[in-house]
Enzyme design. Structure first.
Site, PDB file in Angstrom:
ATOM      1  CG  PHE A  10      -2.164   0.780   1.392  1.00  0.00           C
ATOM      2  CD1 PHE A  10      -3.636   0.066   0.086  1.00  0.00           C
ATOM      3  CD2 PHE A  10      -2.227   1.846   1.402  1.00  0.00           C
ATOM      4  CE1 PHE A  10      -4.719   0.412   0.414  1.00  0.00           C
ATOM      5  CE2 PHE A  10      -3.877   2.563   1.555  1.00  0.00           C
ATOM      6  CZ  PHE A  10      -4.417   1.930   0.642  1.00  0.00           C
ATOM      7  CB  VAL A  67      -0.491   2.955   8.693  1.00  0.00           C
ATOM      8  CG1 VAL A  67      -1.661   2.770   8.838  1.00  0.00           C
ATOM      9  CG2 VAL A  67      -0.414   1.418   8.513  1.00  0.00           C
ATOM     10  CB  THR A  72     -12.778   5.751   9.146  1.00  0.00           C
ATOM     11  OG1 THR A  72     -11.005   4.985   8.925  1.00  0.00           O
ATOM     12  CG2 THR A  72     -13.452   6.263   7.940  1.00  0.00           C
ATOM     13  CG  HIS A  74      -8.464   0.747   8.158  1.00  0.00           C
ATOM     14  ND1 HIS A  74      -9.032   0.272   8.680  1.00  0.00           N
ATOM     15  CD2 HIS A  74      -7.939   0.875   7.204  1.00  0.00           C
ATOM     16  CE1 HIS A  74      -8.947  -0.907   7.967  1.00  0.00           C
ATOM     17  NE2 HIS A  74      -7.291  -0.447   7.206  1.00  0.00           N
ATOM     18  CG  ASN A  99       6.470  -2.567  13.965  1.00  0.00           C
ATOM     19  OD1 ASN A  99       6.290  -1.772  13.263  1.00  0.00           O
ATOM     20  ND2 ASN A  99       5.133  -1.620  15.743  1.00  0.00           N
ATOM     21  NE  ARG A 113       7.536   9.594  12.003  1.00  0.00           N
ATOM     22  CZ  ARG A 113       7.342   8.450  12.656  1.00  0.00           C
ATOM     23  NH1 ARG A 113       5.806   8.200  11.722  1.00  0.00           N
ATOM     24  NH2 ARG A 113       8.101   7.742  13.070  1.00  0.00           N
TER      25      ARG A 113
END
Length: 134
Positions: A10, A67, A72, A74, A99, A113
């Protein structure tokens, strides 16, 4: 050392930049054996990380994803649950997992970032060395 990178596809273009920073830093640390596995999104990363740990083919794993908060909840689900899954992987195996899933409130914030890929690579190298010593 053999390193696996599990990357969410994504936000493909920004993801490639994050991956390139990560791979370059690993190579500068002397790690050339790098395998990259692509998954659809950040929630799918922990399942693949767990399978890679079980395979015992890798000395360390980096999870990479992006992300960005939308309208929303999500965003919260994805960031929290992917982090929870990766923490479970970290605690269930001696193969270190970093991570590298970045969360941000805007595209501009995440673009600033992407260089963090260097930090993720450095952290993995440090953890692999520490676990080797232990």
């Amino acid at each position: 050392a053999r390193v696996a990178i599990v990357q969410a596809s994504f936000y493909e273009d920004m993801g490639k930049t994050l991956l390139n920073y990560t791979k370059k830093a690993l190579q500068e640390s002397g790690i050339e054996n790098i395998s990259v596995f692509s998954v659809p999104g950040s929630l799918e990363i922990p399942a693949v990380v767990s399978q890679l740990q079980n395979s015992q083919k890798y000395d360390g794993i980096i999870a990479l994803g992006l992300v960005i908060k939308g309208g929303t909840n999500h965003y919260e689900i994805v960031t929290e649950e992917s982090a929870r899954g990766l923490m479970q992987c970290s605690l269930s195996s001696s193969i270190p997992v970093i991570n590298g899933i970045l969360g941000a409130y805007s595209v501009e914030d995440i673009e600033d970032r992407l260089i963090k890929g260097k930090n993720f690579a450095k952290a993995l190298v440090e953890m692999m060395e520490l676990i080797r010593i232990i």
